[in-house]
Design an enzyme around this catalytic site. Structure first.
Site, PDB file in Angstrom:
ATOM      1  N   ASN A  12       1.045  -1.220  -0.066  1.00 46.95           N
ATOM      2  CA  ASN A  12       0.171   0.209   0.033  1.00 46.95           C
ATOM      3  C   ASN A  12       1.042   2.086  -0.170  1.00 46.95           C
ATOM      4  OD1 ASN A  12      -1.913   1.798   0.526  1.00 46.95           O
ATOM      5  ND2 ASN A  12      -2.748   1.149   2.393  1.00 46.95           N
ATOM      6  N   TRP A  13       1.337   1.854  -0.880  1.00 41.89           N
ATOM      7  CA  TRP A  13       1.838   3.026  -1.458  1.00 41.89           C
ATOM      8  C   TRP A  13       1.787   3.666  -0.557  1.00 41.89           C
ATOM      9  CZ3 TRP A  13       4.475   3.039  -7.010  1.00 41.89           C
ATOM     10  CH2 TRP A  13       4.515   1.944  -7.580  1.00 41.89           C
ATOM     11  N   LYS A  14       0.335   4.437  -0.319  1.00 37.58           N
ATOM     12  CA  LYS A  14      -0.852   5.563   0.355  1.00 37.58           C
ATOM     13  C   LYS A  14      -0.741   6.798  -0.413  1.00 37.58           C
ATOM     14  CE  LYS A  14      -0.358   2.970   4.785  1.00 37.58           C
ATOM     15  NZ  LYS A  14       0.550   3.632   6.690  1.00 37.58           N
ATOM     16  N   HIS A  98      -9.662   0.809   5.223  1.00 36.34           N
ATOM     17  CA  HIS A  98      -7.878   1.014   5.543  1.00 36.34           C
ATOM     18  C   HIS A  98      -8.431   1.983   6.496  1.00 36.34           C
ATOM     19  CE1 HIS A  98      -4.161   2.070   6.568  1.00 36.34           C
ATOM     20  NE2 HIS A  98      -3.671   1.348   6.108  1.00 36.34           N
ATOM     21  N   GLU A 100      -6.917   4.576   8.087  1.00 36.18           N
ATOM     22  CA  GLU A 100      -6.567   6.305   7.622  1.00 36.18           C
ATOM     23  C   GLU A 100      -8.079   6.053   7.023  1.00 36.18           C
ATOM     24  OE1 GLU A 100      -3.124   5.423   5.837  1.00 36.18           O
ATOM     25  OE2 GLU A 100      -1.934   4.648   7.491  1.00 36.18           O
ATOM     26  N   GLU A 169      -5.200  -5.426  10.559  1.00 36.42           N
ATOM     27  CA  GLU A 169      -4.288  -4.412  10.176  1.00 36.42           C
ATOM     28  C   GLU A 169      -4.779  -3.133  11.976  1.00 36.42           C
ATOM     29  OE1 GLU A 169      -1.971  -2.560   7.072  1.00 36.42           O
ATOM     30  OE2 GLU A 169      -4.151  -1.171   6.883  1.00 36.42           O
ATOM     31  N   GLY A 175       2.985   2.194  10.627  1.00 35.92           N
ATOM     32  CA  GLY A 175       3.696   3.132  10.928  1.00 35.92           C
ATOM     33  C   GLY A 175       4.275   3.685  12.158  1.00 35.92           C
ATOM     34  N   SER A 214       3.793  -1.961  10.248  1.00 31.73           N
ATOM     35  CA  SER A 214       4.930  -2.594  10.927  1.00 31.73           C
ATOM     36  C   SER A 214       6.027  -3.438  10.575  1.00 31.73           C
ATOM     37  CB  SER A 214       5.803  -2.072  11.906  1.00 31.73           C
ATOM     38  OG  SER A 214       4.866  -0.760  12.613  1.00 31.73           O
ATOM     39  N   GLY A 235       2.694  -1.335   4.541  1.00 35.19           N
ATOM     40  CA  GLY A 235       3.205   0.275   3.885  1.00 35.19           C
ATOM     41  C   GLY A 235       4.535   0.887   4.072  1.00 35.19           C
ATOM     42  N   GLY A 236       4.476   1.027   4.610  1.00 36.30           N
ATOM     43  CA  GLY A 236       6.715   1.825   4.269  1.00 36.30           C
ATOM     44  C   GLY A 236       6.820   1.090   3.863  1.00 36.30           C
TER      45      GLY A 236
HETATM   46  P1  13P Z   1       3.560   0.332   7.350  1.00 31.88           P
HETATM   47  O1  13P Z   1       3.392  -1.223   7.193  1.00 31.88           O
HETATM   48  O2  13P Z   1       3.433   1.314   7.446  1.00 31.88           O
HETATM   49  O3  13P Z   1       3.196   0.186   9.535  1.00 31.88           O
HETATM   50  O4  13P Z   1       1.748   1.046   7.048  1.00 31.88           O
HETATM   51  C1  13P Z   1       0.786  -0.085   7.339  1.00 31.88           C
HETATM   52  C2  13P Z   1      -0.572  -0.208   6.556  1.00 31.88           C
HETATM   53  O5  13P Z   1      -0.987   0.498   6.877  1.00 31.88           O
HETATM   54  C3  13P Z   1      -0.795  -0.721   5.301  1.00 31.88           C
HETATM   55  O6  13P Z   1      -1.475  -0.854   5.169  1.00 31.88           O
END
Ligand code: 13P
Length: 254
Positions: A12-14, A98, A100, A169, A175, A214, A235-236
């Site tokens: 997930n590149w956000k 998600h 977020e 998640e 994050g 993470s 994510g990251g």
């Molecule tokens: P991180 O891997 O940066 O914690 O993010 C997870 C995420 O939100 C994937 O959708």
């Protein structure tokens, strides 16, 4: 992981790499997974990069996903993007629910369910995110919260016959660098699978449940060794091809 279910690693590149850099990242990931078999790899760039990345991935093993969709197919919804548009751009997957979006944009269970339905209606495979906040975990409400979020999408999970994916998640792990322990992840994943089993044991055995929060190269193998963890939503670390590929390799069945 369980040999019955094909591992899935999704990035997930956000809100990163929405321009020309997206193709470069996608190309590096595609090159790195060429020798990986028996695993699905999905990347979810921002909307603005979808069409270009779809062209970049033509004939490659990496599949394309989007990060969100509107529940309606078209209409006067300024700034929104619909399921049919995502399909036109070449997406085959879409993330829904998600945290977020649940927490920053007030998306509730009903909207998540409507988006999941909209995705299935056009043949997009939804990655449905669920997870508790830190306050909910410390309050001992983790299982109840996740169960409630899942309840809203049960009819869609049943309808998808294993095409849809669930991603657990925990909000406090996203994050932060504080991933869930294997015991914490396995407990929730087993509960999710038990809930699916109430619909049908075949559905429960088929549906992949990803862990997200993470996930890094140094913790991926341990998390993926849990019997009910079928992959990861990253994510990251998905923005760094070396890290993302290391996680994908950790998911490769022996
Ligand atoms: P991180 O891997 O940066 O914690 O993010 C997870 C995420 O939100 C994937 O959708």
């Amino acid at each position: 992981m369980n040999a019955q279910r094909r591992p899935l690693i999704a990035g997930n590149w956000k809100m990163f790499h929405g321009g020309p850099g997206a193709c470069d990242l996608a190309a590096q990931i595609a090159a790195g997974v060429e020798d990986l078999d028996h695993i699905d790899v999905v990347i979810c760039p921002p909307f603005t990069a979808l069409a270009a990345v779809a062209a970049e991935l033509e004939g490659r093993k990496v599949q394309l996903g989007a990060q969100n969709l509107h529940p309606q197919a078209s209409g006067a919804f300024t700034g929104e993007v619909s399921g049919p548009m995502l399909v036109e751009c070449g997406a085959r997957w879409v993330i829904v629910g998600h945290s977020e979006r649940r927490h920053q944009y007030g998306e509730g269970d009903d909207l998540v369910a409507a988006k999941t339905k909209a995705a299935l209606d056009v043949g997009l495979r939804p990655i449905i995110c669920v997870g508790e906040t830190l306050a909910e975990r410390t309050g001992g409400q983790t299982l109840a919260v996740v169960q409630h979020q899942l309840e809203a999408v049960m009819p869609m999970l049943e309808r998808s016959q294993g095409q849809a994916v669930v991603a657990y998640e925990p909000v406090w792990a996203i994050g932060t660098g504080h991933n869930a322990t294997t015991a914490q992840a396995q407990e929730v994943h087993a509960m999710i699978r038990a809930q699916l089993r109430q619909l049908s044991s075949q559905l429960a055995e088929r549906t992949r449940i990803l862990y997200g929060g993470s996930v890094k190269p140094d913790n991926a193998a341990a998390l993926l060794s849990c019997p009910d963890v079928d992959g990861a939503l990253v994510g990251g670390a998905s923005l760094d091809p070396h890290q993302f590929l290391a996680i994908a390799r950790a998911a490769q069945p022996a």
